[in-house]
Scaffold this motif. Sequence first.
Motif, PDB file in Angstrom:
ATOM      1  N   LEU A  23      36.873  56.647  41.762  1.00  0.00           N
ATOM      2  CA  LEU A  23      36.957  56.390  40.331  1.00  0.00           C
ATOM      3  C   LEU A  23      37.580  57.509  39.535  1.00  0.00           C
ATOM      4  CD1 LEU A  23      33.704  54.487  39.542  1.00  0.00           C
ATOM      5  CD2 LEU A  23      36.006  53.646  39.843  1.00  0.00           C
ATOM      6  N   ALA A  85      39.969  50.617  32.161  1.00  0.00           N
ATOM      7  CA  ALA A  85      39.459  50.488  33.518  1.00  0.00           C
ATOM      8  C   ALA A  85      40.538  50.800  34.546  1.00  0.00           C
ATOM      9  CB  ALA A  85      38.905  49.089  33.736  1.00  0.00           C
ATOM     10  N   ALA A  88      37.911  51.481  38.793  1.00  0.00           N
ATOM     11  CA  ALA A  88      36.686  50.739  38.497  1.00  0.00           C
ATOM     12  C   ALA A  88      35.907  50.403  39.761  1.00  0.00           C
ATOM     13  CB  ALA A  88      37.011  49.453  37.748  1.00  0.00           C
ATOM     14  N   THR A  89      34.622  50.150  39.568  1.00  0.00           N
ATOM     15  CA  THR A  89      33.769  49.645  40.635  1.00  0.00           C
ATOM     16  C   THR A  89      33.828  48.122  40.634  1.00  0.00           C
ATOM     17  OG1 THR A  89      31.726  49.331  39.351  1.00  0.00           O
ATOM     18  CG2 THR A  89      32.215  51.574  40.104  1.00  0.00           C
ATOM     19  N   TYR A 102      33.542  52.294  35.166  1.00  0.00           N
ATOM     20  CA  TYR A 102      34.987  52.469  35.196  1.00  0.00           C
ATOM     21  C   TYR A 102      35.369  53.746  34.470  1.00  0.00           C
ATOM     22  CZ  TYR A 102      34.783  49.953  30.655  1.00  0.00           C
ATOM     23  OH  TYR A 102      34.479  49.525  29.388  1.00  0.00           O
ATOM     24  N   GLY A 110      34.872  57.729  30.727  1.00  0.00           N
ATOM     25  CA  GLY A 110      34.355  56.712  31.624  1.00  0.00           C
ATOM     26  C   GLY A 110      32.921  56.366  31.284  1.00  0.00           C
ATOM     27  N   THR A 383      41.527  46.591  39.558  1.00  0.00           N
ATOM     28  CA  THR A 383      41.292  47.921  40.115  1.00  0.00           C
ATOM     29  C   THR A 383      39.932  48.022  40.797  1.00  0.00           C
ATOM     30  OG1 THR A 383      40.433  48.717  37.996  1.00  0.00           O
ATOM     31  CG2 THR A 383      42.777  49.039  38.426  1.00  0.00           C
ATOM     32  N   GLY A 384      39.038  47.097  40.504  1.00  0.00           N
ATOM     33  CA  GLY A 384      37.755  47.061  41.189  1.00  0.00           C
ATOM     34  C   GLY A 384      37.722  45.901  42.164  1.00  0.00           C
ATOM     35  N   ALA A 396      37.317  44.187  37.233  1.00  0.00           N
ATOM     36  CA  ALA A 396      37.868  45.068  36.201  1.00  0.00           C
ATOM     37  C   ALA A 396      39.346  45.270  36.487  1.00  0.00           C
ATOM     38  CB  ALA A 396      37.142  46.406  36.183  1.00  0.00           C
ATOM     39  N   THR A 398      43.408  46.865  34.867  1.00  0.00           N
ATOM     40  CA  THR A 398      44.145  47.729  33.953  1.00  0.00           C
ATOM     41  C   THR A 398      45.505  47.121  33.664  1.00  0.00           C
ATOM     42  OG1 THR A 398      44.829  50.026  33.577  1.00  0.00           O
ATOM     43  CG2 THR A 398      45.238  49.144  35.765  1.00  0.00           C
TER      44      THR A 398
END
Length: 409
Positions: A23, A85, A88-89, A102, A110, A383-384, A396, A398
């Motif tokens: 992250l 984000a 991100a998780t 995120y 964050g 991204t997650g 999540a 971006t």
Amino acid sequence: MPSNMHTRRAVLAAGGATALASLSGCVARAIGALDVERNYRRDAPVGDVTGAWPTYQRDFANTGYTTDSGPSADASVERIASGDAALATSVALAGGRGVLGYSDGDGEDGVYRALDLDAEAAPADSDDAWTVDYAHGKSTPTLAGDAMFVSTAEFVAAYDARTGERCWRTSEGGYGTPANAPILAAGTLVDGGSAPVFGRDPATGEERWTYDPGEVSTVLAAGEGVVYTTVGADHEQTGVAALDAATGEERWRREDLPQTGVPLAVGDSHLYYNAHRGNVFALALEDGSTQWRASVPLPENGSPQTAVAGDTVHVQSSRGSLAAFDAGDGATKWTLSLDADTFARPPVVAGDTRFVASDDRLSAVSAASSEVLWSKALDVRPTGGLSVRGSELYFAGTGRNPGVFRVAD
């Protein structure tokens, strides 16, 4: 006992390309003096681990599988919360609550964030239920009753998931990557990522046991009261060990496997170990012996990742190579190339459908036959990881309008 502090260079060497999914630039423990005392405020409101997707890859076996159907071809993509984000998780889902972490990717900004998923109206910029500010690397949250457990670049902590209020925190342990969600097994909270592996009382954070895995960055999975962790003398000579989750006692250990830096997964009879730039190994749960191995085409610095759905092991690479193997003997069921950059994201299987997110597209593939059922363009880059609840999928992303997204019928 080896040091619990790692430099970014060491983490990258250990995890290869998969470490880039962290992250922030600070996936390691902070360098400098550490407060090793547990900061206790009150007991965490620990309950059962239930809900649609309460931790990374849905369960502590990292199966990435749910009997829920996920969205159909008629689904639309909706931004339900805004936020930068860039990294991100996965979104942890339990009841009507969604929680994720995120960051902006620069270690400057964050949060951990809770969302009310069942609100009658949820505009794109709706207020979140609560946030906890933390700029650096974060694990996917683990939800257990009204408690939320996280592992970050600097600490392990328990929060009240209803309010975001911290219950306890300890700076012993902690490792900020999305896959490093704390595990609950045999009434014990287990956290890895950096040596040693800790077993704690989930209500108070009090240490119950530690285990020395050697000089590796650990990845964990659990099943039937047993925790499996990577081990090794160094990052070139690695392996895996099985621990009693309640006591930390070692049941077996082997150290002759290739390097890995991606999550383990546990099936009915095998532990799946994904070698960096190499094979998927199916290891016997009883003693860790190799039962079979299989592979998919990989980029130079990539690793295979797995999901387990009944008698099928689903594998994919970070360049869109997909395959399904028989969980019993490793026989190939099907292969598919999507010619897409999927990053180091693991497979997700919902009912009869396998979902794959690439840079700009969400695809639904038949889990049984590899037929591409539908494909939907995205205005953001996920991204997650993907999380499923009923006929909904969350992630999540971006782009021009970053934030948290729901794909729903």
